[in-house]
Design a protein around this motif. Sequence first.
Motif, PDB file in Angstrom:
ATOM      1  N   TRP A 107      -9.537  -3.648  -3.899  1.00  8.55           N
ATOM      2  CA  TRP A 107      -9.070  -4.049  -5.227  1.00  8.55           C
ATOM      3  C   TRP A 107      -8.966  -5.564  -5.352  1.00  8.55           C
ATOM      4  O   TRP A 107      -9.270  -6.116  -6.412  1.00  8.55           O
ATOM      5  N   CYS A 122       1.177   4.184  -2.823  1.00  3.71           N
ATOM      6  CA  CYS A 122       0.596   5.415  -2.263  1.00  3.71           C
ATOM      7  C   CYS A 122      -0.918   5.284  -2.112  1.00  3.71           C
ATOM      8  O   CYS A 122      -1.686   6.193  -2.454  1.00  3.71           O
ATOM      9  N   GLN A 123      -1.340   4.152  -1.604  1.00  3.26           N
ATOM     10  CA  GLN A 123      -2.750   3.869  -1.370  1.00  3.26           C
ATOM     11  C   GLN A 123      -2.907   3.374   0.067  1.00  3.26           C
ATOM     12  O   GLN A 123      -1.932   3.057   0.736  1.00  3.26           O
ATOM     13  N   SER A 124      -4.142   3.252   0.499  1.00  5.54           N
ATOM     14  CA  SER A 124      -4.387   2.698   1.830  1.00  5.54           C
ATOM     15  C   SER A 124      -4.490   1.166   1.734  1.00  5.54           C
ATOM     16  O   SER A 124      -4.749   0.614   0.658  1.00  5.54           O
ATOM     17  N   THR A 150      -7.849   0.199   0.495  1.00  2.00           N
ATOM     18  CA  THR A 150      -8.006   0.274  -0.958  1.00  2.00           C
ATOM     19  C   THR A 150      -7.478  -1.001  -1.605  1.00  2.00           C
ATOM     20  O   THR A 150      -8.128  -1.570  -2.488  1.00  2.00           O
ATOM     21  N   GLY A 167      -6.898  -4.707  -8.699  1.00  2.00           N
ATOM     22  CA  GLY A 167      -5.523  -4.405  -8.290  1.00  2.00           C
ATOM     23  C   GLY A 167      -4.483  -5.358  -8.819  1.00  2.00           C
ATOM     24  O   GLY A 167      -4.756  -6.240  -9.634  1.00  2.00           O
ATOM     25  N   ALA A 203       0.837  -1.200   0.000  1.00  2.00           N
ATOM     26  CA  ALA A 203       0.000   0.000   0.000  1.00  2.00           C
ATOM     27  C   ALA A 203       0.872   1.251   0.000  1.00  2.00           C
ATOM     28  O   ALA A 203       0.607   2.200  -0.747  1.00  2.00           O
TER      29      ALA A 203
END
Length: 81
Positions: free
Chosen positions: A41, A32-34, A37, A47, A28
Amino acid sequence: MQHQTAAQTRPTPTSQYWDGFITETDAADYLCQSVRTLQKWRVTGFGPQFYKPGRSVRYRRRDLREWAEARRHANTSQYTS
């Protein structure tokens, strides 16, 4: 018959890095995602590819990089949903 030496078959430090597995949290951060997220995905199939050895989830750095590069655009007119 050709014989390969140990140096010819040994993975390079760079390939070891990119083929290494990282945790969901590190993946993550890389994208640069949580973490949430990434979890969404995985459920939707959007994802990057992931591995599930037992109950944990792991990502390979190479897969993350390739997935991100496949979504790279030079301008907004290139983007189609």
